[in-house]
Motif scaffolding. Structure first.
Motif, PDB file in Angstrom:
ATOM      1  N   UNK A   1       0.843  -1.382  -0.360  1.00 46.56           N
ATOM      2  CA  UNK A   1      -0.221  -0.013   0.209  1.00 46.56           C
ATOM      3  C   UNK A   1       1.191   1.086  -0.080  1.00 46.56           C
ATOM      4  N   UNK A   2       1.947   0.955   0.630  1.00 48.95           N
ATOM      5  CA  UNK A   2       2.903   2.341   1.040  1.00 48.95           C
ATOM      6  C   UNK A   2       3.223   2.887  -0.359  1.00 48.95           C
ATOM      7  N   UNK A   3       3.814   1.462  -1.575  1.00 53.65           N
ATOM      8  CA  UNK A   3       4.427   1.840  -2.847  1.00 53.65           C
ATOM      9  C   UNK A   3       3.560   2.281  -3.248  1.00 53.65           C
ATOM     10  N   UNK A   4       1.770   1.860  -3.314  1.00 53.57           N
ATOM     11  CA  UNK A   4       0.867   2.493  -4.218  1.00 53.57           C
ATOM     12  C   UNK A   4       0.887   3.747  -4.333  1.00 53.57           C
ATOM     13  N   UNK A   5       0.684   3.877  -2.827  1.00 51.30           N
ATOM     14  CA  UNK A   5       0.104   5.682  -2.848  1.00 51.30           C
ATOM     15  C   UNK A   5       1.307   6.542  -2.931  1.00 51.30           C
ATOM     16  N   UNK A   6       2.249   6.172  -2.558  1.00 48.09           N
ATOM     17  CA  UNK A   6       3.461   7.187  -2.748  1.00 48.09           C
ATOM     18  C   UNK A   6       4.391   7.183  -4.666  1.00 48.09           C
TER      19      UNK A   6
ATOM     20  N   UNK B   1      -7.142  -3.784   7.759  1.00 51.00           N
ATOM     21  CA  UNK B   1      -6.163  -4.385   7.480  1.00 51.00           C
ATOM     22  C   UNK B   1      -6.100  -4.886   5.748  1.00 51.00           C
ATOM     23  N   UNK B   2      -7.093  -4.595   4.871  1.00 49.86           N
ATOM     24  CA  UNK B   2      -7.075  -5.025   4.040  1.00 49.86           C
ATOM     25  C   UNK B   2      -6.073  -4.554   2.636  1.00 49.86           C
ATOM     26  N   UNK B   3      -6.240  -4.609   1.831  1.00 49.10           N
ATOM     27  CA  UNK B   3      -5.136  -3.856   0.773  1.00 49.10           C
ATOM     28  C   UNK B   3      -6.282  -2.310   0.349  1.00 49.10           C
ATOM     29  N   UNK B   4      -7.621  -2.468   0.030  1.00 48.90           N
ATOM     30  CA  UNK B   4      -8.026  -1.172  -0.450  1.00 48.90           C
ATOM     31  C   UNK B   4      -8.100  -0.546   0.843  1.00 48.90           C
ATOM     32  N   UNK B   5      -8.556  -0.419   2.019  1.00 46.70           N
ATOM     33  CA  UNK B   5      -8.751  -0.176   3.186  1.00 46.70           C
ATOM     34  C   UNK B   5      -7.311   0.844   3.097  1.00 46.70           C
ATOM     35  N   UNK B   6      -6.446   0.187   3.703  1.00 44.34           N
ATOM     36  CA  UNK B   6      -4.790   0.516   3.698  1.00 44.34           C
ATOM     37  C   UNK B   6      -4.454   1.915   2.683  1.00 44.34           C
ATOM     38  N   UNK B   7      -4.958   1.428   1.253  1.00 49.15           N
ATOM     39  CA  UNK B   7      -4.474   2.617   0.405  1.00 49.15           C
ATOM     40  C   UNK B   7      -5.373   3.271   0.493  1.00 49.15           C
ATOM     41  N   UNK B   8      -6.643   3.422   0.976  1.00 48.02           N
ATOM     42  CA  UNK B   8      -7.506   4.654   0.985  1.00 48.02           C
ATOM     43  C   UNK B   8      -7.061   5.208   2.091  1.00 48.02           C
ATOM     44  N   UNK B   9      -6.062   4.826   3.335  1.00 50.13           N
ATOM     45  CA  UNK B   9      -5.604   5.734   4.160  1.00 50.13           C
ATOM     46  C   UNK B   9      -4.811   5.836   3.806  1.00 50.13           C
ATOM     47  N   UNK B  10      -3.545   5.826   2.938  1.00 46.52           N
ATOM     48  CA  UNK B  10      -2.892   6.732   2.338  1.00 46.52           C
ATOM     49  C   UNK B  10      -2.671   7.665   1.675  1.00 46.52           C
ATOM     50  N   UNK B  11      -4.106   7.057   0.650  1.00 47.67           N
ATOM     51  CA  UNK B  11      -4.188   8.328   0.047  1.00 47.67           C
ATOM     52  C   UNK B  11      -4.897   9.583   0.909  1.00 47.67           C
ATOM     53  N   UNK B  12      -5.628   9.092   1.792  1.00 46.61           N
ATOM     54  CA  UNK B  12      -6.108  10.180   2.710  1.00 46.61           C
ATOM     55  C   UNK B  12      -4.979  10.892   3.024  1.00 46.61           C
ATOM     56  N   UNK B  13      -4.198  10.545   3.913  1.00 47.36           N
ATOM     57  CA  UNK B  13      -2.864  10.654   4.179  1.00 47.36           C
ATOM     58  C   UNK B  13      -1.935  12.045   3.388  1.00 47.36           C
ATOM     59  N   UNK B  14      -1.695  11.455   2.427  1.00 44.36           N
ATOM     60  CA  UNK B  14      -0.890  12.212   0.217  1.00 44.36           C
ATOM     61  C   UNK B  14      -2.357  13.780   1.149  1.00 44.36           C
ATOM     62  N   UNK B  15      -3.468  13.262   0.828  1.00 42.72           N
ATOM     63  CA  UNK B  15      -4.270  14.837   0.646  1.00 42.72           C
ATOM     64  C   UNK B  15      -3.385  15.791   1.770  1.00 42.72           C
ATOM     65  N   UNK B  16      -3.608  15.536   2.626  1.00 42.32           N
ATOM     66  CA  UNK B  16      -3.205  16.580   3.480  1.00 42.32           C
ATOM     67  C   UNK B  16      -1.853  16.776   3.598  1.00 42.32           C
ATOM     68  N   UNK B  17      -0.829  15.866   2.971  1.00 41.40           N
ATOM     69  CA  UNK B  17       0.540  16.222   3.370  1.00 41.40           C
ATOM     70  C   UNK B  17       0.167  17.436   1.055  1.00 41.40           C
TER      71      UNK B  17
END
Length: 58
Positions: A2-7, A35-51
Protein backbone atom coordinates in the motif's frame (compact mmCIF):
# COMPACT_ATOMS: atom_id res chain seq x y z
CA UNK A 1 2.50 -2.73 -0.94
CA UNK A 2 0.00 0.00 0.00
CA UNK A 3 2.86 2.40 0.81
CA UNK A 4 4.49 1.88 -2.59
CA UNK A 5 1.18 2.16 -4.43
CA UNK A 6 0.23 5.42 -2.72
CA UNK A 7 3.68 7.00 -2.87
CA UNK A 8 3.95 6.21 -6.58
CA UNK A 9 1.69 9.23 -7.03
CA UNK A 10 4.40 11.50 -5.58
CA UNK A 11 7.28 12.82 -7.67
CA UNK A 12 10.05 10.20 -7.64
CA UNK A 13 8.04 8.08 -5.20
CA UNK A 14 8.13 10.74 -2.49
CA UNK A 15 10.83 12.01 -0.20
CA UNK A 16 11.74 10.31 3.06
CA UNK A 17 9.54 12.51 5.24
CA UNK A 18 6.47 12.09 3.03
CA UNK A 19 6.89 8.31 2.88
CA UNK A 20 7.42 8.22 6.64
CA UNK A 21 4.21 10.17 7.29
CA UNK A 22 2.20 7.91 4.98
CA UNK A 23 3.72 4.81 6.60
CA UNK A 24 2.80 6.08 10.07
CA UNK A 25 -0.78 6.63 8.92
CA UNK A 26 -0.88 3.11 7.46
CA UNK A 27 0.35 1.66 10.76
CA UNK A 28 -2.32 3.61 12.64
CA UNK A 29 -5.02 2.36 10.26
CA UNK A 30 -3.84 -1.23 10.71
CA UNK A 31 -3.95 -0.84 14.50
CA UNK A 32 -7.55 0.32 14.10
CA UNK A 33 -8.36 -2.93 12.28
CA UNK A 34 -8.17 -1.69 8.70
CA UNK A 35 -6.06 -4.46 7.23
CA UNK A 36 -7.21 -5.07 3.67
CA UNK A 37 -5.23 -3.62 0.80
CA UNK A 38 -8.17 -1.40 -0.15
CA UNK A 39 -8.56 -0.01 3.37
CA UNK A 40 -4.85 0.64 3.74
CA UNK A 41 -4.62 2.24 0.31
CA UNK A 42 -7.52 4.52 1.21
CA UNK A 43 -5.81 5.51 4.44
CA UNK A 44 -2.63 6.21 2.51
CA UNK A 45 -4.47 8.36 -0.01
CA UNK A 46 -6.01 10.37 2.82
CA UNK A 47 -2.51 10.93 4.17
CA UNK A 48 -1.41 12.18 0.74
CA UNK A 49 -4.32 14.62 0.61
CA UNK A 50 -3.28 15.92 4.01
CA UNK A 51 0.34 16.32 2.89
CA UNK A 52 -0.69 18.16 -0.27
CA UNK A 53 -2.94 20.54 1.66
CA UNK A 54 -0.79 21.03 4.77
CA UNK A 55 0.68 24.51 5.17
CA UNK A 56 4.34 24.59 4.23
CA UNK A 57 6.70 25.65 7.00
CA UNK A 58 9.15 28.45 6.27
Amino acid sequence: MALDEVCAELPNGGDHESRRYVAEQLIQAAREGKVTLGELTSAGRRALVYLKNAPKSA
